[in-house]
Design a protein around this motif. Structure first.
Motif, PDB file in Angstrom:
ATOM      1  N   GLY A  21       8.765   6.429 -13.586  1.00  9.05           N
ATOM      2  CA  GLY A  21       9.055   7.413 -14.708  1.00  9.05           C
ATOM      3  C   GLY A  21       9.564   8.738 -14.081  1.00  9.05           C
ATOM      4  N   ARG A  22      10.159   8.904 -12.849  1.00  5.03           N
ATOM      5  CA  ARG A  22      10.275   9.994 -12.169  1.00  5.03           C
ATOM      6  C   ARG A  22      11.363  10.895 -12.994  1.00  5.03           C
ATOM      7  N   PRO A  23      11.077  12.284 -13.124  1.00  2.00           N
ATOM      8  CA  PRO A  23      12.386  13.082 -13.584  1.00  2.00           C
ATOM      9  C   PRO A  23      13.569  12.988 -12.723  1.00  2.00           C
ATOM     10  N   VAL A  69      14.636  10.729   2.322  1.00  2.99           N
ATOM     11  CA  VAL A  69      15.299   9.425   2.880  1.00  2.99           C
ATOM     12  C   VAL A  69      14.888   9.261   3.997  1.00  2.99           C
ATOM     13  N   HIS A  70      14.382   7.829   4.475  1.00 10.16           N
ATOM     14  CA  HIS A  70      13.509   7.597   5.536  1.00 10.16           C
ATOM     15  C   HIS A  70      14.351   6.979   6.461  1.00 10.16           C
ATOM     16  N   VAL A  71      14.381   7.237   7.766  1.00  7.76           N
ATOM     17  CA  VAL A  71      15.339   6.782   8.934  1.00  7.76           C
ATOM     18  C   VAL A  71      14.451   6.255  10.124  1.00  7.76           C
ATOM     19  N   GLU A 125       2.742   5.713   7.342  1.00  2.42           N
ATOM     20  CA  GLU A 125       1.396   6.221   7.862  1.00  2.42           C
ATOM     21  C   GLU A 125       0.932   7.311   6.947  1.00  2.42           C
ATOM     22  N   THR A 126       1.756   7.703   6.112  1.00  4.44           N
ATOM     23  CA  THR A 126       1.121   9.062   5.077  1.00  4.44           C
ATOM     24  C   THR A 126       0.704   8.296   3.968  1.00  4.44           C
ATOM     25  N   VAL A 127       1.482   7.859   3.152  1.00  2.44           N
ATOM     26  CA  VAL A 127       0.979   7.151   1.796  1.00  2.44           C
ATOM     27  C   VAL A 127       2.249   5.910   1.416  1.00  2.44           C
ATOM     28  N   ARG A 133      13.932  23.232  -5.940  1.00  2.00           N
ATOM     29  CA  ARG A 133      14.290  21.665  -5.400  1.00  2.00           C
ATOM     30  C   ARG A 133      13.090  20.824  -5.092  1.00  2.00           C
ATOM     31  N   SER A 134      12.092  21.498  -5.170  1.00  2.00           N
ATOM     32  CA  SER A 134      10.986  20.621  -5.008  1.00  2.00           C
ATOM     33  C   SER A 134       9.684  20.477  -5.968  1.00  2.00           C
ATOM     34  N   PRO A 135      10.507  19.844  -7.048  1.00  4.41           N
ATOM     35  CA  PRO A 135       9.313  19.708  -8.176  1.00  4.41           C
ATOM     36  C   PRO A 135       7.918  19.159  -7.774  1.00  4.41           C
ATOM     37  N   GLY A 136       7.882  18.462  -6.704  1.00  2.48           N
ATOM     38  CA  GLY A 136       6.643  17.982  -6.400  1.00  2.48           C
ATOM     39  C   GLY A 136       5.485  19.353  -5.750  1.00  2.48           C
ATOM     40  N   LEU A 137       6.292  20.388  -5.920  1.00  2.00           N
ATOM     41  CA  LEU A 137       5.345  21.787  -5.800  1.00  2.00           C
ATOM     42  C   LEU A 137       4.888  22.271  -6.952  1.00  2.00           C
ATOM     43  N   GLU A 154       0.470  13.125   1.679  1.00  2.00           N
ATOM     44  CA  GLU A 154       2.078  13.077   2.064  1.00  2.00           C
ATOM     45  C   GLU A 154       2.587  13.945   3.166  1.00  2.00           C
ATOM     46  N   SER A 155       3.622  13.741   3.519  1.00  2.00           N
ATOM     47  CA  SER A 155       4.277  14.351   4.732  1.00  2.00           C
ATOM     48  C   SER A 155       4.254  15.899   4.307  1.00  2.00           C
ATOM     49  N   THR A 156       4.401  16.734   5.449  1.00  2.00           N
ATOM     50  CA  THR A 156       4.803  18.261   5.349  1.00  2.00           C
ATOM     51  C   THR A 156       6.323  18.137   5.177  1.00  2.00           C
ATOM     52  N   PRO A 202       9.919   7.562  -2.523  1.00  2.00           N
ATOM     53  CA  PRO A 202       9.025   8.490  -3.022  1.00  2.00           C
ATOM     54  C   PRO A 202       7.856   7.560  -2.760  1.00  2.00           C
ATOM     55  N   SER A 203       6.545   8.258  -2.905  1.00  2.00           N
ATOM     56  CA  SER A 203       5.195   7.807  -2.873  1.00  2.00           C
ATOM     57  C   SER A 203       5.144   6.718  -4.102  1.00  2.00           C
ATOM     58  N   ALA A 204       4.567   5.492  -3.592  1.00  2.00           N
ATOM     59  CA  ALA A 204       4.764   4.355  -4.840  1.00  2.00           C
ATOM     60  C   ALA A 204       3.615   4.430  -5.729  1.00  2.00           C
ATOM     61  N   LEU A 225       7.766  23.814   2.262  1.00  2.00           N
ATOM     62  CA  LEU A 225       7.789  23.433   0.906  1.00  2.00           C
ATOM     63  C   LEU A 225       6.567  22.742   0.195  1.00  2.00           C
ATOM     64  N   ARG A 226       6.058  22.048   1.174  1.00  2.00           N
ATOM     65  CA  ARG A 226       4.814  21.194   0.773  1.00  2.00           C
ATOM     66  C   ARG A 226       3.872  21.208   1.883  1.00  2.00           C
ATOM     67  N   PRO A 227       2.645  21.654   2.165  1.00  2.00           N
ATOM     68  CA  PRO A 227       1.763  21.322   3.365  1.00  2.00           C
ATOM     69  C   PRO A 227       1.574  20.095   3.593  1.00  2.00           C
ATOM     70  N   SER A 285      15.422  15.278 -11.965  1.00  2.00           N
ATOM     71  CA  SER A 285      15.176  16.681 -10.932  1.00  2.00           C
ATOM     72  C   SER A 285      14.633  16.375  -9.891  1.00  2.00           C
ATOM     73  N   ASN A 286      13.916  15.398  -9.406  1.00  2.00           N
ATOM     74  CA  ASN A 286      12.906  15.423  -8.298  1.00  2.00           C
ATOM     75  C   ASN A 286      13.758  14.726  -7.534  1.00  2.00           C
ATOM     76  N   PRO A 287      13.997  15.297  -6.318  1.00  2.00           N
ATOM     77  CA  PRO A 287      14.592  14.440  -5.170  1.00  2.00           C
ATOM     78  C   PRO A 287      13.902  13.511  -4.475  1.00  2.00           C
ATOM     79  N   ILE A 329      14.827  14.445   4.834  1.00  2.00           N
ATOM     80  CA  ILE A 329      14.887  13.334   5.861  1.00  2.00           C
ATOM     81  C   ILE A 329      13.362  13.013   6.701  1.00  2.00           C
ATOM     82  N   ARG A 330      13.100  11.923   6.803  1.00  2.00           N
ATOM     83  CA  ARG A 330      11.850  11.544   7.581  1.00  2.00           C
ATOM     84  C   ARG A 330      11.869  10.536   8.332  1.00  2.00           C
ATOM     85  N   TRP A 331      11.452  10.479   9.566  1.00  2.00           N
ATOM     86  CA  TRP A 331      11.505   8.966  10.525  1.00  2.00           C
ATOM     87  C   TRP A 331      10.056   8.914  10.483  1.00  2.00           C
TER      88      TRP A 331
HETATM   89  O1  TXA Z   1       4.842  11.179   3.105  1.00  2.00           O
HETATM   90  C1  TXA Z   1       5.825  11.184   2.360  1.00  2.00           C
HETATM   91  O2  TXA Z   1       6.354  12.318   2.126  1.00  2.00           O
HETATM   92  C2  TXA Z   1       5.759  10.209   1.105  1.00  2.00           C
HETATM   93  C3  TXA Z   1       6.216   8.957   2.188  1.00  2.00           C
HETATM   94  C4  TXA Z   1       6.444   7.754   1.248  1.00  2.00           C
HETATM   95  O3  TXA Z   1       7.343   9.208   2.851  1.00  2.00           O
HETATM   96  N1  TXA Z   1       6.622  10.500   0.326  1.00  2.00           N
HETATM   97  C5  TXA Z   1       6.414  11.095  -0.704  1.00  2.00           C
HETATM   98  O4  TXA Z   1       7.582  11.293  -1.524  1.00  2.00           O
HETATM   99  O5  TXA Z   1       5.611  12.043  -0.917  1.00  2.00           O
HETATM  100  P1  TXA Z   1       7.535  11.996  -2.869  1.00  2.00           P
HETATM  101  O6  TXA Z   1       8.778  11.637  -3.698  1.00  2.00           O
HETATM  102  O7  TXA Z   1       6.254  11.631  -3.710  1.00  2.00           O
HETATM  103  O8  TXA Z   1       7.398  13.498  -2.690  1.00  2.00           O
HETATM  104  C6  TXA Z   1       8.466  13.989  -1.989  1.00  2.00           C
HETATM  105  C7  TXA Z   1       8.674  15.509  -2.267  1.00  2.00           C
HETATM  106  C8  TXA Z   1       8.823  15.962  -3.512  1.00  2.00           C
HETATM  107  O9  TXA Z   1       8.030  17.160  -3.818  1.00  2.00           O
HETATM  108  C9  TXA Z   1      10.223  16.493  -3.588  1.00  2.00           C
HETATM  109  O10 TXA Z   1      10.462  17.327  -4.491  1.00  2.00           O
HETATM  110  C10 TXA Z   1      10.560  16.972  -2.142  1.00  2.00           C
HETATM  111  O11 TXA Z   1       9.609  16.207  -1.278  1.00  2.00           O
HETATM  112  N2  TXA Z   1      11.858  16.785  -1.796  1.00  2.00           N
HETATM  113  C11 TXA Z   1      12.553  15.686  -1.584  1.00  2.00           C
HETATM  114  N3  TXA Z   1      13.922  16.040  -1.074  1.00  2.00           N
HETATM  115  C12 TXA Z   1      13.990  17.394  -1.307  1.00  2.00           C
HETATM  116  C13 TXA Z   1      14.815  18.227  -0.950  1.00  2.00           C
HETATM  117  N4  TXA Z   1      16.038  17.865  -0.450  1.00  2.00           N
HETATM  118  N5  TXA Z   1      14.648  19.439  -1.114  1.00  2.00           N
HETATM  119  C14 TXA Z   1      13.464  19.916  -1.508  1.00  2.00           C
HETATM  120  N6  TXA Z   1      12.444  19.158  -1.687  1.00  2.00           N
HETATM  121  C15 TXA Z   1      12.641  17.825  -1.410  1.00  2.00           C
END
Ligand code: TXA
Ligand code: MG
Length: 348
Positions: free
Chosen positions: A70-72, A79-81, A47-49, A239-243, A193-195, A155-157, A207-209, A74-76, A133-135
């Motif tokens: 091509g993801r580093p 996990v979807h449940v 429902e997010t992406v 731990r959140s390089p997405g930030l 993407e999710s909070t 992760p996002s596709a 960590l991410r709004p 270092s970026n975790p 973790i996300r449901w």
């Molecule tokens: O809505 C979403 O979250 C989407 C859908 C597919 O569920 N997923 C998503 O995944 O956006 P991704 O990998 O594009 O972004 C995940 C973010 C990244 O910024 C990553 O660093 C952070 O979540 N993240 C994942 N596991 C983490 C952890 N253990 N600690 C801190 N940040 C984490």
């Protein structure tokens, strides 16, 4: 020439499966489950992406996600449940607060960062001691996880550093040559993407709004820490390089502006050195006529509808060869904070 042909044949070309009738839905679930059980990586709607999913308990399958995107390392990965019981199995500790948040916001666009269970492979957590973790609420990914019986790392596709996909076509454009299946579950309902909320620190930190904003979380948690570009987790490394600041961005330069009327907008634009034919405008209240621009899109002045449409607009601008995207500044109220975050990153 012959060599070229052989290489072409070895490239998978993603099959896109539809899900809009019960028969198609079931057929797509069976196909997705078979590939995931075989350790493959596939693209699924959430429902997010859209997500690029693999068995979260299979380190080799997860490694393919990093390679495809091509993801580093270092970026975790999140996990979807499908359910709280499965979530508990992925973590070492399940605090009372996680229960409260799950009751309020799951299934839905909230990721909780918790201490990881032993069984979660190191590449999922990027070597860290926590797991996100996300449901998700999308019925397709729920059906797939239930049928698999294991959680999905996803992760996002999109390719690393590109915009997240909010429909199957966005995924196809970026990844068709790299995966064998894309499931079309329609337009993503949330659109960003999710909070991501870190529950390993007290008070919990955003960590991410996202569309579940700080004020909603605070109503359940009591207090949450939020910061403009996220907070650091309890560990010393980020731990959140997405930030990282510039992350969710289109190829074009993006600026966020306020304007009173068309003349004011024209005046402000004269300071940018772009040909009007390369400038796309995304507006929600002050709509100028289209003639000065390559395109003018209007997205509703309503945070939920705006979030749902935003990435599709960016994908469209990229495909049209936009060089400058002007976005009308949204309000500064809490329900717009996830959108403001993505705009800030894209503009940085
Ligand atoms: O809505 C979403 O979250 C989407 C859908 C597919 O569920 N997923 C998503 O995944 O956006 P991704 O990998 O594009 O972004 C995940 C973010 C990244 O910024 C990553 O660093 C952070 O979540 N993240 C994942 N596991 C983490 C952890 N253990 N600690 C801190 N940040 C984490
Ligand atoms: Mg992403």
């Amino acid at each position: 020439m012959r060599f070229g042909l052989i290489c072409l044949c070895l490239q998978p070309t993603a099959k896109i499966l539809q899900t809009h009738t019960p028969e198609l839905f079931q057929k797509a679930v069976r196909r997705a489950v078979a590939l995931l059980r075989a350790g493959e990586v596939i693209a699924l709607p959430t429902e997010t992406v859209y997500g690029l999913a693999a068995n979260a308990l299979n380190e080799k399958a997860v490694a393919k996600i990093f390679e495809i995107k091509g993801r580093p390392a270092s970026n975790p990965i999140i996990v979807h449940v499908a359910g709280v019981a499965m979530a508990k199995g992925c973590v070492a500790r399940w605090p009372e607060l996680a229960d409260k948040l799950a009751r309020s916001f799951w299934p839905g666009p909230l990721t909780m960062v918790l201490p990881r269970a032993e069984k979660i492979p190191g590449n999922v957590t990027a070597g860290g001691e926590t797991v996100g973790i996300r449901w998700p609420s999308h019925p397709f990914i729920q059906a797939v996880i239930r049928e698999c019986g294991f959680p999905l790392a996803a992760p996002s596709a999109n390719l690393s550093n590109q915009i997240s996909p909010t429909n199957a076509e966005h995924v196809r454009a970026q990844l068709a040559g790299k995966i064998s299946l894309i499931v079309d579950g329609g337009q993503s309902q949330v659109g960003i993407e999710s909070t991501v909320l870190d529950l390993t620190i007290s008070p919990p930190g955003i960590l991410r709004p996202g569309m579940i904003h700080a004020a909603s979380l605070a109503a359940v948690c009591g207090e949450v820490r939020s910061s403009e570009f996220g907070v650091r987790s309890s560990e010393s490394t980020l731990r959140s390089p997405g930030l990282l600041k510039r992350h969710y961005s289109p190829k074009a330069r993006l600026v966020v502006l306020n304007w009173r009327n068309a003349a004011d907008l024209r005046l402000q634009l004269s300071t940018f050195n772009f040909q009007p034919s390369k400038v796309h405008l995304i507006a929600h209240t002050q709509i100028p006529s289209g003639e000065d621009f390559a395109g003018v899109s209007v997205i509703p002045h309503d945070a939920e509808a705006f979030a749902r449409a935003l990435y599709a607009e960016w994908h469209r601008c990229d495909a049209a060869g936009a060089e400058l995207i002007i976005v009308e500044k949204p309000p500064e109220t809490p329900e717009w904070s996830g959108i403001a975050d993505r705009l800030r990153r894209a503009a940085s």
